[in-house]
Design a protein around this motif. Structure first.
Motif, PDB file in Angstrom:
ATOM      1  N   SER A  79     -10.241  -2.250  -2.831  1.00 39.28           N
ATOM      2  CA  SER A  79      -8.908  -2.824  -3.007  1.00 39.28           C
ATOM      3  C   SER A  79      -7.932  -2.251  -1.984  1.00 39.28           C
ATOM      4  O   SER A  79      -7.142  -2.983  -1.381  1.00 39.28           O
ATOM      5  CB  SER A  79      -8.410  -2.553  -4.432  1.00 39.28           C
ATOM      6  N   VAL A  80      -7.994  -0.934  -1.769  1.00 40.60           N
ATOM      7  CA  VAL A  80      -7.114  -0.307  -0.776  1.00 40.60           C
ATOM      8  C   VAL A  80      -7.455  -0.817   0.621  1.00 40.60           C
ATOM      9  O   VAL A  80      -6.553  -1.147   1.407  1.00 40.60           O
ATOM     10  CB  VAL A  80      -7.202   1.239  -0.838  1.00 40.60           C
ATOM     11  N   LEU A  81      -8.741  -0.897   0.948  1.00 33.47           N
ATOM     12  CA  LEU A  81      -9.141  -1.403   2.263  1.00 33.47           C
ATOM     13  C   LEU A  81      -8.621  -2.820   2.479  1.00 33.47           C
ATOM     14  O   LEU A  81      -8.076  -3.139   3.540  1.00 33.47           O
ATOM     15  CB  LEU A  81     -10.662  -1.353   2.420  1.00 33.47           C
ATOM     16  N   GLU A  82      -8.779  -3.661   1.481  1.00 33.14           N
ATOM     17  CA  GLU A  82      -8.342  -5.056   1.596  1.00 33.14           C
ATOM     18  C   GLU A  82      -6.828  -5.151   1.759  1.00 33.14           C
ATOM     19  O   GLU A  82      -6.327  -5.849   2.637  1.00 33.14           O
ATOM     20  CB  GLU A  82      -8.791  -5.836   0.358  1.00 33.14           C
ATOM     21  N   THR A  83      -6.095  -4.427   0.927  1.00 31.86           N
ATOM     22  CA  THR A  83      -4.634  -4.492   0.975  1.00 31.86           C
ATOM     23  C   THR A  83      -4.095  -3.882   2.263  1.00 31.86           C
ATOM     24  O   THR A  83      -3.189  -4.442   2.895  1.00 31.86           O
ATOM     25  CB  THR A  83      -4.025  -3.784  -0.252  1.00 31.86           C
ATOM     26  N   ALA A  84      -4.643  -2.742   2.664  1.00 31.58           N
ATOM     27  CA  ALA A  84      -4.188  -2.097   3.901  1.00 31.58           C
ATOM     28  C   ALA A  84      -4.448  -3.000   5.101  1.00 31.58           C
ATOM     29  O   ALA A  84      -3.597  -3.117   5.981  1.00 31.58           O
ATOM     30  CB  ALA A  84      -4.866  -0.741   4.073  1.00 31.58           C
ATOM     31  N   ALA A  85      -5.618  -3.644   5.143  1.00 33.70           N
ATOM     32  CA  ALA A  85      -5.934  -4.556   6.245  1.00 33.70           C
ATOM     33  C   ALA A  85      -4.939  -5.713   6.279  1.00 33.70           C
ATOM     34  O   ALA A  85      -4.473  -6.114   7.356  1.00 33.70           O
ATOM     35  CB  ALA A  85      -7.357  -5.085   6.109  1.00 33.70           C
ATOM     36  N   LYS A  86      -4.600  -6.223   5.117  1.00 38.02           N
ATOM     37  CA  LYS A  86      -3.634  -7.327   5.044  1.00 38.02           C
ATOM     38  C   LYS A  86      -2.257  -6.873   5.533  1.00 38.02           C
ATOM     39  O   LYS A  86      -1.596  -7.577   6.287  1.00 38.02           O
ATOM     40  CB  LYS A  86      -3.535  -7.826   3.597  1.00 38.02           C
ATOM     41  N   ILE A  87      -1.840  -5.685   5.138  1.00 39.48           N
ATOM     42  CA  ILE A  87      -0.529  -5.157   5.549  1.00 39.48           C
ATOM     43  C   ILE A  87      -0.472  -4.990   7.062  1.00 39.48           C
ATOM     44  O   ILE A  87       0.502  -5.371   7.708  1.00 39.48           O
ATOM     45  CB  ILE A  87      -0.232  -3.813   4.840  1.00 39.48           C
ATOM     46  N   VAL A  88      -1.525  -4.404   7.631  1.00 40.44           N
ATOM     47  CA  VAL A  88      -1.535  -4.135   9.067  1.00 40.44           C
ATOM     48  C   VAL A  88      -1.798  -5.408   9.870  1.00 40.44           C
ATOM     49  O   VAL A  88      -1.314  -5.557  10.984  1.00 40.44           O
ATOM     50  CB  VAL A  88      -2.564  -3.036   9.410  1.00 40.44           C
ATOM     51  N   GLY A  89      -2.568  -6.321   9.287  1.00 39.42           N
ATOM     52  CA  GLY A  89      -2.815  -7.599   9.949  1.00 39.42           C
ATOM     53  C   GLY A  89      -4.128  -7.686  10.686  1.00 39.42           C
ATOM     54  O   GLY A  89      -4.209  -8.315  11.736  1.00 39.42           O
ATOM     55  N   THR A 101      -8.371  -2.944  17.629  1.00 37.55           N
ATOM     56  CA  THR A 101      -7.897  -3.776  16.524  1.00 37.55           C
ATOM     57  C   THR A 101      -6.525  -3.326  16.031  1.00 37.55           C
ATOM     58  O   THR A 101      -5.709  -4.140  15.624  1.00 37.55           O
ATOM     59  CB  THR A 101      -8.894  -3.745  15.344  1.00 37.55           C
ATOM     60  N   ALA A 102      -6.299  -2.029  16.049  1.00 41.42           N
ATOM     61  CA  ALA A 102      -5.022  -1.462  15.573  1.00 41.42           C
ATOM     62  C   ALA A 102      -4.749  -0.193  16.365  1.00 41.42           C
ATOM     63  O   ALA A 102      -5.590   0.250  17.154  1.00 41.42           O
ATOM     64  CB  ALA A 102      -5.121  -1.154  14.084  1.00 41.42           C
ATOM     65  N   ALA A 110      -0.251   2.227   6.254  1.00 42.29           N
ATOM     66  CA  ALA A 110      -1.427   1.490   5.791  1.00 42.29           C
ATOM     67  C   ALA A 110      -2.628   1.673   6.715  1.00 42.29           C
ATOM     68  O   ALA A 110      -3.772   1.691   6.254  1.00 42.29           O
ATOM     69  CB  ALA A 110      -1.096   0.006   5.643  1.00 42.29           C
ATOM     70  N   THR A 111      -2.380   1.860   8.013  1.00 42.47           N
ATOM     71  CA  THR A 111      -3.490   2.081   8.946  1.00 42.47           C
ATOM     72  C   THR A 111      -4.202   3.389   8.618  1.00 42.47           C
ATOM     73  O   THR A 111      -5.427   3.469   8.581  1.00 42.47           O
ATOM     74  CB  THR A 111      -2.989   2.098  10.407  1.00 42.47           C
ATOM     75  N   ARG A 112      -3.421   4.421   8.366  1.00 35.95           N
ATOM     76  CA  ARG A 112      -4.007   5.730   8.029  1.00 35.95           C
ATOM     77  C   ARG A 112      -4.715   5.677   6.671  1.00 35.95           C
ATOM     78  O   ARG A 112      -5.787   6.245   6.497  1.00 35.95           O
ATOM     79  CB  ARG A 112      -2.937   6.806   8.046  1.00 35.95           C
ATOM     80  N   LEU A 113      -4.119   4.970   5.714  1.00 30.83           N
ATOM     81  CA  LEU A 113      -4.780   4.819   4.416  1.00 30.83           C
ATOM     82  C   LEU A 113      -6.090   4.052   4.553  1.00 30.83           C
ATOM     83  O   LEU A 113      -7.044   4.317   3.830  1.00 30.83           O
ATOM     84  CB  LEU A 113      -3.853   4.121   3.416  1.00 30.83           C
ATOM     85  N   TYR A 114      -6.134   3.112   5.488  1.00 31.34           N
ATOM     86  CA  TYR A 114      -7.374   2.380   5.739  1.00 31.34           C
ATOM     87  C   TYR A 114      -8.460   3.344   6.218  1.00 31.34           C
ATOM     88  O   TYR A 114      -9.574   3.351   5.690  1.00 31.34           O
ATOM     89  CB  TYR A 114      -7.147   1.259   6.766  1.00 31.34           C
ATOM     90  N   LEU A 115      -8.131   4.166   7.208  1.00 30.90           N
ATOM     91  CA  LEU A 115      -9.103   5.143   7.717  1.00 30.90           C
ATOM     92  C   LEU A 115      -9.520   6.115   6.617  1.00 30.90           C
ATOM     93  O   LEU A 115     -10.706   6.422   6.454  1.00 30.90           O
ATOM     94  CB  LEU A 115      -8.509   5.911   8.903  1.00 30.90           C
ATOM     95  N   TYR A 116      -8.572   6.603   5.865  1.00 29.01           N
ATOM     96  CA  TYR A 116      -8.829   7.545   4.779  1.00 29.01           C
ATOM     97  C   TYR A 116      -9.771   6.916   3.747  1.00 29.01           C
ATOM     98  O   TYR A 116     -10.677   7.576   3.222  1.00 29.01           O
ATOM     99  CB  TYR A 116      -7.486   7.931   4.150  1.00 29.01           C
TER     100      TYR A 116
END
Length: 166
Positions: A79-89, A101-102, A110-116
């Motif tokens: 869920s975090v991966l999906e939402t963070a990807a959507k936020i960052v684009g 990509t980013a 959100a980019t850092r949360l995606y990596l985390y």
């Protein structure tokens, strides 16, 4: 481990405004081992009140991972991966992501949360025994985060030790 420990090392930006509900959670003097169900209830209640706060979902996936509730942990990680990807684009599928990509080198928000969360996906899959998938995720994390901003190398080294021992 205290409830606040689930929230303190989450990689948020220094200038982020921390919602009152999260501040209140961090003040809770609650040992997770002593009252796991209360910790879960408090986090789920806060997450329901603040569904846009990815940090609460991160705290939940950490709670579930530490408790060997891997499927629930992976559900929140995804869920975090999906939402963070959507936020960052960018695309949600981590397999398709590239170094350009980013702005991975200066990852915040959100980019850092995606990596985390990629690191967490590697860790949880490793704990589940999905070693091949864990290594695949962690290898992608190394490609996206060569500066090791979120500490993925530690989990990758754990995975390599398991492979060597087999």
């Amino acid at each position: 481990m205290q409830l606040r420990d689930l929230l303190t090392d989450i990689p948020v930006s220094q200038d982020a405004v921390v919602p009152l509900a999260i501040k209140q959670l961090m003040r809770e003097s609650l040992n997770i081992a002593d009252d796991w169900q209360r910790a879960e209830t408090l986090l789920l209640k806060a997450q329901a009140e603040l569904p846009e706060e990815l940090e609460l979902q991160v705290a939940l996936y950490k709670l579930y991972a530490y408790s060997n509730r891997f499927e629930e942990s992976l559900s929140f990680i995804n869920s975090v991966l999906e939402t963070a990807a959507k936020i960052v684009g960018f695309e949600n599928d981590w397999r398709t992501l590239k170094a350009d990509t980013a702005d991975w080198q200066h990852a915040t928000g959100a980019t850092r949360l995606y990596l985390y969360s990629l690191k967490a996906a590697g860790f949880v899959n490793l704990r589940k025994g999905n070693i091949e998938l864990a290594i695949e995720v962690l290898t992608k994390l190394q490609e996206l985060d060569p500066l090791d901003q979120v500490g993925g190398s530690v989990v990758y080294e754990m995975a390599m030790r398991i492979v060597e021992d087999e």
